[in-house]
Design a protein around this motif. Structure first.
Motif, PDB file in Angstrom:
ATOM      1  N   ARG A 140     -60.881  44.447   0.591  1.00  0.00           N
ATOM      2  CA  ARG A 140     -60.614  45.707  -0.110  1.00  0.00           C
ATOM      3  C   ARG A 140     -60.406  46.814   0.928  1.00  0.00           C
ATOM      4  O   ARG A 140     -60.860  46.711   2.072  1.00  0.00           O
ATOM      5  CB  ARG A 140     -61.776  46.082  -1.040  1.00  0.00           C
ATOM      6  CG  ARG A 140     -62.031  45.042  -2.105  1.00  0.00           C
ATOM      7  CD  ARG A 140     -62.651  45.624  -3.351  1.00  0.00           C
ATOM      8  NE  ARG A 140     -63.993  46.150  -3.181  1.00  0.00           N
ATOM      9  CZ  ARG A 140     -64.704  46.697  -4.185  1.00  0.00           C
ATOM     10  NH1 ARG A 140     -64.190  46.784  -5.403  1.00  0.00           N
ATOM     11  NH2 ARG A 140     -65.935  47.145  -3.981  1.00  0.00           N
ATOM     12  N   TYR A 166     -56.088  44.027  -7.302  1.00  0.00           N
ATOM     13  CA  TYR A 166     -56.877  44.954  -8.123  1.00  0.00           C
ATOM     14  C   TYR A 166     -56.691  46.374  -7.610  1.00  0.00           C
ATOM     15  O   TYR A 166     -56.757  46.624  -6.398  1.00  0.00           O
ATOM     16  CB  TYR A 166     -58.372  44.594  -8.085  1.00  0.00           C
ATOM     17  CG  TYR A 166     -58.700  43.296  -8.780  1.00  0.00           C
ATOM     18  CD1 TYR A 166     -58.915  43.259 -10.158  1.00  0.00           C
ATOM     19  CD2 TYR A 166     -58.779  42.108  -8.069  1.00  0.00           C
ATOM     20  CE1 TYR A 166     -59.202  42.062 -10.800  1.00  0.00           C
ATOM     21  CE2 TYR A 166     -59.058  40.909  -8.697  1.00  0.00           C
ATOM     22  CZ  TYR A 166     -59.272  40.888 -10.069  1.00  0.00           C
ATOM     23  OH  TYR A 166     -59.558  39.710 -10.706  1.00  0.00           O
ATOM     24  N   ASN A 168     -59.307  50.330  -3.324  1.00  0.00           N
ATOM     25  CA  ASN A 168     -60.326  51.242  -3.842  1.00  0.00           C
ATOM     26  C   ASN A 168     -59.871  52.670  -3.563  1.00  0.00           C
ATOM     27  O   ASN A 168     -60.112  53.208  -2.476  1.00  0.00           O
ATOM     28  CB  ASN A 168     -61.679  50.973  -3.174  1.00  0.00           C
ATOM     29  CG  ASN A 168     -62.417  49.825  -3.791  1.00  0.00           C
ATOM     30  OD1 ASN A 168     -61.808  48.852  -4.230  1.00  0.00           O
ATOM     31  ND2 ASN A 168     -63.735  49.926  -3.836  1.00  0.00           N
ATOM     32  N   HIS A 198     -65.082  51.740 -10.258  1.00  0.00           N
ATOM     33  CA  HIS A 198     -66.274  51.899  -9.418  1.00  0.00           C
ATOM     34  C   HIS A 198     -66.845  53.289  -9.717  1.00  0.00           C
ATOM     35  O   HIS A 198     -66.269  54.297  -9.333  1.00  0.00           O
ATOM     36  CB  HIS A 198     -65.891  51.779  -7.936  1.00  0.00           C
ATOM     37  CG  HIS A 198     -67.040  51.956  -6.984  1.00  0.00           C
ATOM     38  ND1 HIS A 198     -67.619  50.902  -6.308  1.00  0.00           N
ATOM     39  CD2 HIS A 198     -67.726  53.059  -6.598  1.00  0.00           C
ATOM     40  CE1 HIS A 198     -68.603  51.353  -5.532  1.00  0.00           C
ATOM     41  NE2 HIS A 198     -68.676  52.665  -5.693  1.00  0.00           N
ATOM     42  N   ASP A 227     -67.507  47.237 -10.545  1.00  0.00           N
ATOM     43  CA  ASP A 227     -68.486  47.263  -9.449  1.00  0.00           C
ATOM     44  C   ASP A 227     -69.834  47.743  -9.959  1.00  0.00           C
ATOM     45  O   ASP A 227     -69.912  48.626 -10.833  1.00  0.00           O
ATOM     46  CB  ASP A 227     -68.049  48.238  -8.350  1.00  0.00           C
ATOM     47  CG  ASP A 227     -66.928  47.706  -7.488  1.00  0.00           C
ATOM     48  OD1 ASP A 227     -66.383  46.641  -7.823  1.00  0.00           O
ATOM     49  OD2 ASP A 227     -66.594  48.381  -6.496  1.00  0.00           O
ATOM     50  N   ALA A 278     -60.155  47.560 -18.234  1.00  0.00           N
ATOM     51  CA  ALA A 278     -60.544  47.269 -16.851  1.00  0.00           C
ATOM     52  C   ALA A 278     -60.908  45.793 -16.729  1.00  0.00           C
ATOM     53  O   ALA A 278     -61.573  45.230 -17.599  1.00  0.00           O
ATOM     54  CB  ALA A 278     -61.727  48.140 -16.425  1.00  0.00           C
ATOM     55  N   GLY A 311     -57.754  44.290  -2.675  1.00  0.00           N
ATOM     56  CA  GLY A 311     -58.208  45.317  -3.611  1.00  0.00           C
ATOM     57  C   GLY A 311     -57.987  46.705  -3.044  1.00  0.00           C
ATOM     58  O   GLY A 311     -58.277  46.957  -1.866  1.00  0.00           O
ATOM     59  N   GLY A 370     -59.589  48.057 -11.757  1.00  0.00           N
ATOM     60  CA  GLY A 370     -61.035  47.985 -11.575  1.00  0.00           C
ATOM     61  C   GLY A 370     -61.632  49.373 -11.657  1.00  0.00           C
ATOM     62  O   GLY A 370     -60.926  50.383 -11.580  1.00  0.00           O
ATOM     63  N   VAL A 376     -61.903  54.915  -8.368  1.00  0.00           N
ATOM     64  CA  VAL A 376     -63.208  55.174  -7.756  1.00  0.00           C
ATOM     65  C   VAL A 376     -63.636  56.605  -8.051  1.00  0.00           C
ATOM     66  O   VAL A 376     -62.989  57.566  -7.617  1.00  0.00           O
ATOM     67  CB  VAL A 376     -63.172  54.934  -6.227  1.00  0.00           C
ATOM     68  CG1 VAL A 376     -64.548  55.200  -5.620  1.00  0.00           C
ATOM     69  CG2 VAL A 376     -62.720  53.504  -5.928  1.00  0.00           C
ATOM     70  N   TYR A 404     -58.442  49.851  -7.968  1.00  0.00           N
ATOM     71  CA  TYR A 404     -59.709  50.428  -8.411  1.00  0.00           C
ATOM     72  C   TYR A 404     -59.633  51.940  -8.576  1.00  0.00           C
ATOM     73  O   TYR A 404     -59.154  52.651  -7.678  1.00  0.00           O
ATOM     74  CB  TYR A 404     -60.804  50.135  -7.386  1.00  0.00           C
ATOM     75  CG  TYR A 404     -61.694  48.976  -7.750  1.00  0.00           C
ATOM     76  CD1 TYR A 404     -62.898  49.179  -8.397  1.00  0.00           C
ATOM     77  CD2 TYR A 404     -61.316  47.673  -7.447  1.00  0.00           C
ATOM     78  CE1 TYR A 404     -63.709  48.109  -8.731  1.00  0.00           C
ATOM     79  CE2 TYR A 404     -62.118  46.605  -7.767  1.00  0.00           C
ATOM     80  CZ  TYR A 404     -63.326  46.834  -8.416  1.00  0.00           C
ATOM     81  OH  TYR A 404     -64.135  45.778  -8.746  1.00  0.00           O
TER      82      TYR A 404
END
Length: 515
Positions: free
Chosen positions: A104, A158, A132, A191, A215, A211, A130, A189, A162, A160
């Motif tokens: 990631r 993915y 993020n 987080h 996380d 989603a 990933g 995703g 965040v 994410y």
């Protein structure tokens, strides 16, 4: 099918400097093997950086090999995209092919383009990828960032969202997911951080709206206010969606991390709530809350100054003493300042050319009746402490000294002493914490032209167990004493028992033996 990623070791490393005891890690891995978690994020892979950063900031190959043998989950490492150049990838990632399943990247939205270039190479090496992408609550400030998400398709597995500041609400999750889905077909995703204690509801909202990866961390261990608790998420998934959860194994994971919670005390509080609700960075708040003894009022004042984009909320006249003194006694907040206060008063009362400098107001009540000039260092919560000690500040005869402008924690001065409060022009000697009580008191003594400087009440946490925070403060003081002595060529003498190595040792009683 919804997948879960546990990032306790990586995100929790912000509290442990990425060091975890091996038995703890082994218990964590054993527990996770029996839980419906798909991925374990072990830590960072990084090029060498200044200062000490622990095992899981670098994730050495031997450790990944050991964890690969012990874990039945997919293993993940993360890269700080801002620190990674394309030519670094072979050195960092080639040795871990076959050990790690996903790489990631922590990505600033404005660096999406460079992240895509890195990801193309990472994908060719055989890793899942990933993204993020941080600062979710401020994505609307990043120009064409959302429109550029189409370039992520086929590269990231993915994408994410965040919530870096812990400040989004369920409706923000819904609207942001709609924007992302409209611009990329990549799996999404989430987080979440828990500043506003919305980690669970935001996560459930993300799941409800599509989603595919979530996380969480054991006991919510993570930067600042922490993350969604994995044990809470699994309990909800068990009752609401019928997930099969081995609660004995989950309890073992919690038991393994619990001593760290007792030690580091992560979790939300008022300053984290303010920072989250205003989308302000958690890094400063985490430092202020965990590493220094600032009051909540001070922290919130500093956050308000950040929000208003102002250096400080008040500028004062510069401290220019009307007279100088031959001798000063700097009084700290340690027990020795109480135990030996009568002797200090006896000594100080015999001289005209002497002053007291209160690095902390903690013990100042014992000295308020003595008829010598007194100076009070106002840092952090000292303004409020002064109010509680001197019930009638209208009768206050001392002067208050503050750090130089601008003060990162903002300024609070009780109204009755504003005309007796001044700021240092500068701190002239090197220091690790130029706004600390000790540095302020030492510089005040120098500006007062003092020849002989004594200190009392700097015990050094004598005969007590010392915490990590206290150790850091001791180290700051040690550095300040040494630096000041070298810069001004002055000996600093403790008149009460101390464990500070950079203070010379004297005795207050040797100065009053004939009294």
């Amino acid at each position: 099918m919804l997948k879960l990623l546990d990032c306790t070791l990586r995100d929790g490393g912000y509290y442990t400097n990425w060091d975890f005891d091996k038995p703890l890690v082994d218990e964590y891995i054993r527990s996770m093997n029996n839980l419906p978690v798909d991925y374990l994020e072990i830590g960072y892979r990084s090029k060498p950086q200044k200062g000490y950063l622990g095992k899981y900031f670098y994730s050495p190959i031997y450790e990944l090999e050991d964890l690969r043998k012990k874990s039945n989950k997919k293993l993940v490492i993360i890269l700080n995209e801002r620190d990674i150049k394309l030519e670094f990838l072979h050195e960092l990632l080639s040795p871990i092919v076959g050990l790690v399943d996903m790489v990631r990247m922590a990505i600033d939205p404005q660096n999406l383009g460079s992240a895509i270039i890195l990801a193309e190479q990472i994908k060719k090496m055989g890793f899942e990828v990933g993204f993020n992408v941080m600062y979710m609550s401020k994505w609307n400030q990043y120009g064409d960032f959302i429109k550029d998400l189409k370039n992520v398709d086929g590269i990231a597995d993915y994408f994410y969202m965040v919530d870096s500041y812990g400040g989004v609400y369920p409706e923000d999750v819904i609207s942001t997911m709609s924007l992302v889905k409209a611009n990329t077909s990549c799996k999404i995703g989430f987080h979440g951080h828990n500043n506003l204690e919305l980690g669970l509801i935001n996560t459930l909202t993300a799941i409800e709206h599509g989603a595919e990866m979530i996380d969480a961390t054991i006991l919510g261990m993570g930067r600042g206010a922490g993350n969604l608790k994995m044990e809470l998420l699994l309990a909800v998934l068990n009752t609401k969606f019928g997930w099969d959860v081995d609660f004995n194994s989950l309890g073992n994971a919690v038991d393994a991390i619990e001593p760290l919670l007792a030690k580091h005390e992560w979790g939300t509080n008022l300053p984290y709530m303010i920072s989250g609700s205003n989308s302000l960075p958690q890094k400063d708040v985490m430092d202020w809350v965990t590493a220094r003894f600032y009051s909540f009022n001070s922290i919130i004042r500093a956050l308000q100054n950040q929000k208003n984009k102002q250096k400080d909320n008040e500028e004062l006249s510069v401290f220019k003493p009307a007279k100088s003194y031959k001798t000063a006694i700097i009084i700290g907040g340690g027990p020795a300042g109480v135990e030996h206060s009568k002797a200090v008063i006896e000594f100080a009362s015999e001289y005209d050319d002497i002053c007291l400098i209160h690095a902390s107001s903690k013990n100042s009540k014992l000295y308020k009746e003595i008829n010598v000039d007194q100076f009070f260092c106002l840092v952090g919560n000292e303004g409020h402490r002064l109010e509680s000690i001197f019930n009638d500040l209208g009768q206050f005869s001392g002067e208050c000294v503050l750090p130089p402008y601008p003060r990162k924690m903002g300024t609070y001065i009780p109204a009755p002493v504003k005309d007796k409060s001044f700021e240092l022009e500068s701190v002239k000697f090197p220091s690790k914490a130029p706004d600390s009580h000790t540095v302020l008191a030492l510089q005040a003594a120098a500006d007062l032209g003092v020849e002989n400087i004594y200190v009392v009440g700097y015990d050094g946490y004598q005969e007590t167990a010392i915490t990590q925070i206290e150790r850091m403060l001791v180290d700051e003081n040690e550095y300040a004493f040494k630096s000041f002595s070298e810069y001004y060529q002055k000996d600093l003498i403790s008149l009460t028992p101390t464990r500070y190595e950079n203070l010379s040792i004297g005795s207050i009683y040797s100065l009053i033996y004939d009294k």
